[in-house]
Enzyme design. Structure first.
Site, PDB file in Angstrom:
ATOM      1  N   TYR A   1      54.072  69.650  56.413  1.00 42.99           N
ATOM      2  CA  TYR A   1      55.382  69.355  57.003  1.00 42.99           C
ATOM      3  C   TYR A   1      56.450  70.296  56.439  1.00 42.99           C
ATOM      4  O   TYR A   1      56.478  70.589  55.243  1.00 42.99           O
ATOM      5  CB  TYR A   1      55.789  67.911  56.693  1.00 42.99           C
TER       6      TYR A   1
ATOM      7  N   MET B   1      51.870  61.051  54.073  1.00 50.05           N
ATOM      8  CA  MET B   1      51.582  59.631  53.866  1.00 50.05           C
ATOM      9  C   MET B   1      50.154  59.393  53.395  1.00 50.05           C
ATOM     10  O   MET B   1      49.903  58.571  52.502  1.00 50.05           O
ATOM     11  CB  MET B   1      51.829  58.853  55.158  1.00 50.05           C
TER      12      MET B   1
ATOM     13  N   LYS C   1      52.852  43.127  32.054  1.00 48.58           N
ATOM     14  CA  LYS C   1      53.713  42.846  33.202  1.00 48.58           C
ATOM     15  C   LYS C   1      53.416  43.824  34.341  1.00 48.58           C
ATOM     16  O   LYS C   1      52.721  44.830  34.154  1.00 48.58           O
ATOM     17  CB  LYS C   1      55.182  42.958  32.790  1.00 48.58           C
TER      18      LYS C   1
ATOM     19  N   ARG D   1      71.340  45.683  28.494  1.00 50.69           N
ATOM     20  CA  ARG D   1      70.665  45.240  29.702  1.00 50.69           C
ATOM     21  C   ARG D   1      70.598  43.718  29.663  1.00 50.69           C
ATOM     22  O   ARG D   1      71.382  43.043  30.293  1.00 50.69           O
ATOM     23  CB  ARG D   1      69.286  45.894  29.810  1.00 50.69           C
TER      24      ARG D   1
END
Length: 358
Positions: A255, A303, A35, A130
């Site tokens: 950053y 990024m 999957k 679930r």
């Protein structure tokens, strides 16, 4: 769009890990879980590589139909089942086994035309909470499905383990006891074991086992070691060095100026970031591998780029940096980033170019 980072997939590792599953659960049939694009490893390529598996398990009907369109004839189990009459018809037409886990699915089954015949698996909730029917209703529901005009013989029985990755957790034994108690006397194929269950809980080795994360070479256990589990890494994530600098003592990197150089520090910029699936929250110190040596991430992940420590490492622009894989366990990187290998493999594998190595 092609970016610099690449996921190199080792087909021999995939085959080895399926063999490891069969070694551990020698009396069971193996249904390879592919999957989510085979956990980011390319579903069709993995299905081809593992064509000797006894069957495949996928999450949803579109995944199963893609396999059928690619002419895979294996048994396919659809873990989320169907949610419409159209989905039921597609499952019947393409010979898919659908999991029935909800009362609405039973209502849809009751409304289906008599000509529609389905292979089904009855999912019982033994403590995962679930998907699945209350396990106490196993006999009633199995009898209902066995006699249903739209259900082919014989329905499977299945459940899913919530805590098998923690070998000392008593919840798994409780689930197994519940499943055994309430399905006692029902003559049907059964499926219980996921990767952690296959390697750690022999009681789950029933008719079918469902290996997932172990196929891709990651340990299924909390704080596990894939090598000790006998698994081989299937994905190696690499990206090139695009710049090398020496940053003076006292200067910051990246950053937020979150890391300050304690001494003059030789650094490298690697062309990978969270846009390529590398974890955004990986902290300074997260391991990376360069030219035969382990080093570390410095500062924040951006990024498209990360900065790494090249102190004591011979490297030049263009050299490939391994973020995880053959030399560096994805499990270690996941722990450093406060996540799990499943997320790293899915994210990077679904965002980066793939290269398959036979």
């Amino acid at each position: 769009m092609k970016r610099s980072a690449r996921a190199i997939i080792d087909a021999s590792a995939l085959r080895h890990n399926l063999s490891r599953c069969r070694e551990a659960a020698s009396g069971s049939l193996a249904m390879a879980v592919i999957k989510a694009n085979a956990y980011g490893h390319n579903m069709l390529k993995v299905a081809e590589t593992l064509s000797h598996a006894n069957g495949f398990a996928v999450s949803c009907l579109p995944e199963a139909l893609e396999l059928r369109q690619a002419r895979f004839i294996h048994p396919i189990l659809v873990l989320q089942g169907f949610n419409s009459l159209q989905g039921m018809k597609a499952a019947a037409e393409h010979r898919l086994r659908v999991v029935i886990h909800d009362w609405r699915q039973l209502d849809l089954l009751d409304s289906a035309p008599a000509s529609l015949k389905l292979d089904v698996a009855l999912k019982l909730d033994t403590g995962m909470h679930r998907l699945g029917f209350p396990v106490e209703q196993a006999h009633h529901l199995f009898d209902r499905l066995s006699k249903h005009p739209n259900v082919k013989p014989t329905p499977w029985l299945m459940t899913h383990m919530a805590c098998a990755d923690e070998l000392g957790n008593p919840h798994t034994q409780h689930q197994l006891d519940q499943f055994a108690r309430y399905t006692d006397g029902l003559q049907a194929p059964r499926s219980v074991g996921n990767s952690a269950s296959i390697l750690g809980w022999p009681q789950t080795h029933v008719t079918w086992v469902r290996p997932g994360i172990m196929l891709y070479g990651s340990s299924p256990f909390v704080d596990g070691d894939a090598k000790q589990d006998g698994l081989a890494p299937a994905m190696t994530l690499v990206a090139p060095l695009i710049s090398i600098h020496t940053i003076p003592k006292g200067e910051s990197i990246g950053y937020g100026a979150s890391w300050i150089c304690p001494v003059d520090t030789r650094t490298g910029v690697v062309a990978i970031g969270y846009a390529d699936g590398y974890p955004r929250h990986a902290p300074t110190g997260t391991p990376v591998w360069v030219n035969g040596k382990e080093t570390r991430l410095l500062g924040r992940v951006a990024m498209d780029m990360i900065v790494i420590d090249l102190t004591g490492i011979e490297a030049r622009v263009g050299d490939q940096v391994e973020l995880w894989g053959k030399h560096l366990s994805v499990d270690r990187v996941a722990r450093a980033a406060g996540t799990i290998s499943y997320e790293l493999l899915c994210n990077a594998g679904n965002l980066c170019m793939h290269k398959y190595v036979l």
